[in-house]
Design an enzyme around this catalytic site. Structure first.
Site, mmCIF file in Angstrom:
data_model
loop_
_atom_site.group_PDB
_atom_site.id
_atom_site.type_symbol
_atom_site.label_atom_id
_atom_site.label_comp_id
_atom_site.label_asym_id
_atom_site.label_seq_id
_atom_site.Cartn_x
_atom_site.Cartn_y
_atom_site.Cartn_z
ATOM 1 N NE ARG A 19 9.221 -24.362 7.935
ATOM 2 C CZ ARG A 19 8.888 -24.455 6.538
ATOM 3 N NH1 ARG A 19 9.896 -23.040 5.729
ATOM 4 N NH2 ARG A 19 10.045 -25.730 6.037
ATOM 5 C CE LYS B 264 -2.777 0.471 -0.351
ATOM 6 N NZ LYS B 264 -3.082 0.711 -0.737
ATOM 7 C CE LYS C 208 -3.340 8.036 2.152
ATOM 8 N NZ LYS C 208 -3.595 7.672 0.381
ATOM 9 C CD GLU D 193 -4.580 10.380 -2.115
ATOM 10 O OE1 GLU D 193 -4.102 9.155 -2.108
ATOM 11 O OE2 GLU D 193 -6.098 10.113 -2.367
ATOM 12 C CG ASP E 67 -4.627 8.325 -5.953
ATOM 13 O OD1 ASP E 67 -4.231 7.206 -6.061
ATOM 14 O OD2 ASP E 67 -5.651 8.098 -5.417
#
Length: 278
Positions: free
Chosen positions: A98, A133, A165, A195, A216
């Site tokens: 598994r 992410k 940012k 950004e 962005d």
């Protein structure tokens, strides 16, 4: 691309989590010296990713198991294709099964979805990038899966580049001040990216020696205008709200890169099974 030493540490955690004290089913039903052979097969068309990791899981749990990899990471597998075979002690095979399937299903799912996004922007100059992410603990493997699907990796971690940012800009006071401060101490070969979510910020960024300008969550018309303003003086990355049904229009604005977390966060696991070998 990943380090085997780091993967071994992950595998130890995965096996410990799944096995607990022991594999009660295998140990109560299967003789200690019983042997068997199984084939890992694709139950749907897929792009292989994580096959070496899956093989290492079996090896890590029982070094006496014999493994024959039939396809490598990045290969296209049709439904019914055998990815690898594994034979030896039956208890070991079923105990590690598994965990091995989980990781190759997850990674191949990411490679599959990445390939769909890459196909959508064929014929444009844009290249697909991933993001940070990722699933905690699985970053290097999920980013490897993106590469198997034809995408490129953005930063592997916070130490891979300077990404300025909105909050960094707020603390420093302006884009110019933020870039100047970063440029003073950043290692020579490290890139600096800013950004921007407005065209006036793009204009300010162009007054610095920034390497990459990220657009962005801009509209497609604003992205097209930004690309014209930048005119090759920096690389251009588009990000924010990128989906399979919107990425083509973004690519056609002329940006160099498009980044999205969807290729990892929204990737469904593919169907791969481990069946008794014929």
């Amino acid at each position: 691309m990943y380090d085997r030493f780091a993967v071994d540490r992950l595998i130890d955690l995965w096996l410990t989590e799944d096995i607990g004290y022991c594999d009660l089913t295998a140990q109560t039903m299967i003789d200690a010296d019983a042997t068997s052979a199984f084939a890992m097969n694709a139950r749907e068309p897929l792009i292989v990713a994580g096959i070496d990791v899956a093989a290492r899981i079996f090896e890590r749990y029982d070094p006496t198991l014999k493994i024959d990899k039939r396809l490598n990471d990045g290969a296209h597998a049709e439904q019914g294709a055998i990815l690898m075979t594994v034979s030896g002690n039956a208890r070991s095979l079923l105990t590690a099964e598994r965990t091995a399937l989980n990781i190759v299903q997850r990674m191949s799912g990411i490679a599959n979805l990445t390939a769909r996004y890459v196909k959508e922007i064929e014929g444009t100059r844009a290249r697909l990038l991933d993001s940070r992410k990722t699933t905690p603990g699985l970053r290097m493997l999920e980013k490897h899966a993106v590469a198997c699907g034809g995408g490129l990796n953005h930063r592997l971690g916070l130490d891979n580049g300077v990404m300025i940012k909105d909050n960094h800009i707020a603390v420093c006071g302006s884009i110019k001040a933020a870039v100047a401060r970063a440029r003073k101490t950043v290692p020579m070969l490290t890139k600096i990216e800013v950004e921007c979510d407005r065209l006036d910020q793009v204009a300010e960024a162009l007054e610095t020696d920034v390497d990459v300008i990220m657009l962005d969550n801009m509209s497609v018309p604003d992205m097209r205008h930004a690309v014209e303003l930048i005119a090759g003086r920096a690389k251009v990355e588009a990000s924010g709200g990128i989906r399979l049904d919107t990425i083509r229009a973004v690519a056609e604005t002329g940006v160099d890169y498009i980044s999205t977390s969807k290729i990892m966060q929204a990737a469904p696991a593919v169907d791969i099974g481990l069946d008794e070998a014929e």
